[in-house]
Design an enzyme around this catalytic site. Structure first.
Site, PDB file in Angstrom:
ATOM      1  N   ARG A  49       0.810  -1.215   0.000  1.00 12.46           N
ATOM      2  CA  ARG A  49       0.000   0.000   0.000  1.00 12.46           C
ATOM      3  C   ARG A  49       0.859   1.288   0.000  1.00 12.46           C
ATOM      4  O   ARG A  49       0.477   2.281  -0.609  1.00 12.46           O
ATOM      5  CB  ARG A  49      -0.902  -0.037   1.233  1.00 12.46           C
ATOM      6  CG  ARG A  49      -2.032   0.960   1.193  1.00 12.46           C
ATOM      7  CD  ARG A  49      -2.695   1.004   2.544  1.00 12.46           C
ATOM      8  NE  ARG A  49      -3.574  -0.144   2.722  1.00 12.46           N
ATOM      9  CZ  ARG A  49      -4.892  -0.047   2.737  1.00 12.46           C
ATOM     10  NH1 ARG A  49      -5.476   1.109   2.549  1.00 12.46           N
ATOM     11  NH2 ARG A  49      -5.636  -1.111   2.938  1.00 12.46           N
ATOM     12  N   ASP A  92      -3.537  -0.104  -3.514  1.00 14.03           N
ATOM     13  CA  ASP A  92      -4.513  -0.375  -2.464  1.00 14.03           C
ATOM     14  C   ASP A  92      -5.351  -1.540  -2.975  1.00 14.03           C
ATOM     15  O   ASP A  92      -6.195  -1.372  -3.862  1.00 14.03           O
ATOM     16  CB  ASP A  92      -5.371   0.875  -2.230  1.00 14.03           C
ATOM     17  CG  ASP A  92      -6.443   0.624  -1.175  1.00 14.03           C
ATOM     18  OD1 ASP A  92      -6.619  -0.553  -0.782  1.00 14.03           O
ATOM     19  OD2 ASP A  92      -7.096   1.589  -0.751  1.00 14.03           O
ATOM     20  N   LYS A 146      -0.255 -18.337   5.357  1.00 12.30           N
ATOM     21  CA  LYS A 146      -1.175 -18.403   6.474  1.00 12.30           C
ATOM     22  C   LYS A 146      -1.383 -17.031   7.087  1.00 12.30           C
ATOM     23  O   LYS A 146      -0.530 -16.164   6.873  1.00 12.30           O
ATOM     24  CB  LYS A 146      -0.671 -19.392   7.511  1.00 12.30           C
ATOM     25  CG  LYS A 146       0.675 -18.952   8.127  1.00 12.30           C
ATOM     26  CD  LYS A 146       1.058 -19.800   9.279  1.00 12.30           C
ATOM     27  CE  LYS A 146       0.415 -19.284  10.540  1.00 12.30           C
ATOM     28  NZ  LYS A 146       1.205 -19.562  11.739  1.00 12.30           N
ATOM     29  N   ASP A 233      -2.113 -21.841  15.641  1.00  8.39           N
ATOM     30  CA  ASP A 233      -0.913 -21.213  15.066  1.00  8.39           C
ATOM     31  C   ASP A 233       0.121 -22.263  14.661  1.00  8.39           C
ATOM     32  O   ASP A 233       0.820 -22.084  13.664  1.00  8.39           O
ATOM     33  CB  ASP A 233      -0.312 -20.246  16.105  1.00  8.39           C
ATOM     34  CG  ASP A 233       0.900 -19.489  15.571  1.00  8.39           C
ATOM     35  OD1 ASP A 233       0.807 -18.971  14.446  1.00  8.39           O
ATOM     36  OD2 ASP A 233       1.926 -19.419  16.275  1.00  8.39           O
ATOM     37  N   HIS A 238       1.838 -26.744  10.886  1.00 12.56           N
ATOM     38  CA  HIS A 238       3.180 -27.313  10.901  1.00 12.56           C
ATOM     39  C   HIS A 238       3.220 -28.702  11.550  1.00 12.56           C
ATOM     40  O   HIS A 238       3.778 -29.648  11.000  1.00 12.56           O
ATOM     41  CB  HIS A 238       4.155 -26.398  11.648  1.00 12.56           C
ATOM     42  CG  HIS A 238       4.104 -24.965  11.209  1.00 12.56           C
ATOM     43  ND1 HIS A 238       3.983 -24.602   9.889  1.00 12.56           N
ATOM     44  CD2 HIS A 238       4.165 -23.795  11.907  1.00 12.56           C
ATOM     45  CE1 HIS A 238       3.972 -23.275   9.802  1.00 12.56           C
ATOM     46  NE2 HIS A 238       4.069 -22.770  11.009  1.00 12.56           N
ATOM     47  N   LYS A 336       5.063 -21.257  23.415  1.00 14.90           N
ATOM     48  CA  LYS A 336       5.924 -20.075  23.448  1.00 14.90           C
ATOM     49  C   LYS A 336       6.542 -19.989  24.846  1.00 14.90           C
ATOM     50  O   LYS A 336       5.976 -20.486  25.821  1.00 14.90           O
ATOM     51  CB  LYS A 336       5.097 -18.802  23.211  1.00 14.90           C
ATOM     52  CG  LYS A 336       4.350 -18.779  21.874  1.00 14.90           C
ATOM     53  CD  LYS A 336       5.205 -18.271  20.750  1.00 14.90           C
ATOM     54  CE  LYS A 336       4.435 -18.139  19.455  1.00 14.90           C
ATOM     55  NZ  LYS A 336       5.302 -18.136  18.271  1.00 14.90           N
TER      56      LYS A 336
HETATM   57  C1  BG6 Z   1       4.798 -19.535  12.389  1.00 14.65           C
HETATM   58  C2  BG6 Z   1       4.013 -19.144  13.615  1.00 14.65           C
HETATM   59  O1  BG6 Z   1       3.975 -20.165  11.462  1.00 14.65           O
HETATM   60  O2  BG6 Z   1       5.858 -20.391  12.749  1.00 14.65           O
HETATM   61  C3  BG6 Z   1       4.914 -18.505  14.654  1.00 14.65           C
HETATM   62  O3  BG6 Z   1       2.985 -18.234  13.271  1.00 14.65           O
HETATM   63  C4  BG6 Z   1       6.101 -19.388  14.946  1.00 14.65           C
HETATM   64  O4  BG6 Z   1       4.190 -18.235  15.854  1.00 14.65           O
HETATM   65  C5  BG6 Z   1       6.782 -19.831  13.651  1.00 14.65           C
HETATM   66  O5  BG6 Z   1       6.997 -18.658  15.758  1.00 14.65           O
HETATM   67  C6  BG6 Z   1       7.850 -20.860  13.944  1.00 14.65           C
HETATM   68  O6  BG6 Z   1       8.604 -21.079  12.789  1.00 14.65           O
HETATM   69  P1  BG6 Z   1      10.095 -21.609  12.891  1.00 14.65           P
HETATM   70  O7  BG6 Z   1      10.510 -21.825  11.486  1.00 14.65           O
HETATM   71  O8  BG6 Z   1      10.878 -20.546  13.596  1.00 14.65           O
HETATM   72  O9  BG6 Z   1      10.018 -22.875  13.698  1.00 14.65           O
END
Ligand code: BG6
Length: 489
Positions: A49, A92, A146, A233, A238, A336
């Site tokens: 933008r 935009d 994502k 998340d 993953h 985390k």
């Molecule tokens: C992301 C998440 O998809 O992956 C993050 O949104 C996370 O919260 C990250 O920290 C971790 O990725 P990596 O490659 O550092 O393990």
């Protein structure tokens, strides 16, 4: 293969001033360019933008490289060549009228790769704008970052919106874990060796553990993260992709259809964790104050600036209801502000059926073999085996567990370790969707995740506190120990 497999001479990058572009996408594209992987005359049309000209954006891109690429790789001639490939167009994306300028910057090529690193709320107008400007033809591929939704219904809505213009074979859903070297190595390990496959089932494996622990906290992503939590998340994408790769049947070939066909079968075979089982099969936590890297850190709610019921930690006991995995638990945990940064898959094999070392100390020492695949911080694969401790022991053999190590950094010392996005960008530009996630996979992932969240709501489960710098709530240890399993820390 369709035309979509031809290399694109142009990449159109949406969200070009964002954090992902800065930290990952521009450094990855530079890495590919420096090693001559980009097609002849390749161009990048960057868009966001902010109003600025191409020269100003190139200065931003140069800063991103300086901050995120090793200095010894930043040879001035290579940097200049890379920056020269970039044009910037301010847009935009909510308004249709800017897309004509984008089409002009892209030029006459019909073959284009597009990377959307923007909020999903912009996907609809972006895709409509692309289509109206003639930038969605049969040789255009679209990569999406994502979050693609926050539950099954919203993910379906996004996927429907995309499918309206881009058919599935030209839609590349990014899960950056699939770009990681060790994740692909898992496929090589399983299907490039004869050793493991005969044991890779419920008869040979006692359980599987997958840990993705992080030491970071919110990292100024409060608004995004608080609406998601650890389950959505990290597990939804993953970790479930890791589960699928560990558990899938041998694909017919290493190609997009075969690999993804096998992964989706695993995802559909996940036993639902719902209101009936959520209390015994899941633990949720939220970090309080504690320490990270030897420094005191605030708790989640303080970092966020308000109280919240979002989980920053989740541990799950999952089952895959199929022939191969009947009765083998998969313990998953992520969070985390945990004790260390560590992503690891541990396959624990069954104990020997009978100890011949009866009566001797060795019997007590016998431990099951484990295969430990470490993704982060270092990449290595380790197989623990039992060996005799050297010595003239007169009270029977003494055994000790010793590791057979394949430190990938040593085995491949001459090969540069690449950013996961280098691989994914190259595959997008080259038109290979094998390491991207297909719609049916994403929907199977969400179906499983939604049931867990629904179970938490029905049972009124809220996160238990844990101290920053710990391994999560003690209940997570209990989740595994009830079954006689210890987490591999
Ligand atoms: C992301 C998440 O998809 O992956 C993050 O949104 C996370 O919260 C990250 O920290 C971790 O990725 P990596 O490659 O550092 O393990």
């Amino acid at each position: 293969m369709t035309n979509a497999s031809a290399s694109s001479p142009v990449l159109l990058l949406f969200g070009a001033t964002g954090d992902l572009a800065h930290r990952m996408l521009l450094p990855s594209l530079f890495g590919l360019d420096a090693d001559d992987f980009l097609p002849e005359g390749f161009r990048i049309v960057a868009t966001a933008r902010s109003v600025m000209d191409s020269a100003a954006y190139r200065a931003i891109a140069a800063e991103a490289l300086a901050a995120h690429v090793d200095a010894d790789r930043l040879q001035p001639a290579l940097v200049a060549r890379f920056l020269d490939r970039i044009d910037y167009v301010a847009l935009d994306a909510t308004k249709a009228d800017g897309f004509g300028a984008l089409a002009t910057a892209v030029g006459s090529t019909q073959s284009l790769s597009i990377f959307l690193s923007t909020a999903p709320s912009l996907f609809g107008s972006t895709i409509a704008g692309l289509a109206a400007a003639g930038l969605a033809g049969a040789n255009v591929r679209l990569a999406l970052e994502k979050p693609l939704g926050h539950d099954l219904a919203s993910s379906q809505a996004i996927n429907d919106q995309v499918a309206h213009v881009f058919p599935e074979e030209r839609t590349f859903r990014v899960d950056h874990y699939l770009g990681k070297e060790t994740v692909q190595n898992l496929i090589a390990l399983r299907f490039g060796n004869v050793l493991f496959e005969p044991l890779w089932n419920a008869a040979g494996i006692d359980h599987v553990q997958i840990t993705v622990s992080e030491t970071v906290g919110l990292e100024s992503r409060g608004d995004y993260y608080d609406g998601m939590g650890a389950l959505r998340d990290m597990v939804q994408n993953h970790m479930l992709q890791l589960v699928a790769l560990v558990a899938m049947e041998p694909p017919a070939r290493f190609d997009a259809a075969s690999v993804r066909d096998e992964k989706v079968k695993v995802l559909r075979s996940l036993r639902p964790i719902d209101a009936g089982t959520v209390e015994t099969c899941s633990v949720v936590g939220q970090y309080g104050a504690g320490a990270a890297g030897g420094q005191p850190v605030a708790g989640y709610a303080d970092e966020l600036g308000r109280p919240s019921n979002t989980e920053t930690f989740v541990a799950l006991k999952a089952h895959i209801d199929n022939w191969r995995w009947k009765g083998v638990p998969f313990y998953l945990r992520t969070g985390k502000r945990l004790a260390t940064r560590q992503s690891e898959i541990t396959i624990e094999f069954k104990a020997v059926p009978h100890s011949i070392f009866e009566g001797a100390k060795a019997s007590a020492d016998l431990k099951p073999n484990r295969l430990i695949i470490r993704l982060q911080p270092d990449e290595n694969i380790r197989l623990t085996i039992m060996a005799k401790t050297p010595g003239l022991d007169r009270d029977g053999l003494h055994l000790r567990e010793v590791p057979l190590d394949i430190g990938l950094a040593n085995a491949f010392a001459d090969v540069r370790r690449r950013i996961a996005y280098e691989r994914l960008m190259l595959d997008l530009i080259g038109g290979d969707p094998t390491l991207f996630v297909r719609r049916d996979e994403v929907e199977a992932q969400w179906t499983w995740i939604d049931a867990i969240r629904d179970g938490w709501t029905k049972k009124g489960m809220t996160p238990r506190p844990y101290g920053a710098g710990s391994w999560g709530p003690s209940a997570a240890i209990g989740l595994a120990e009830r079954d006689g399993v210890s987490w591999h820390d």
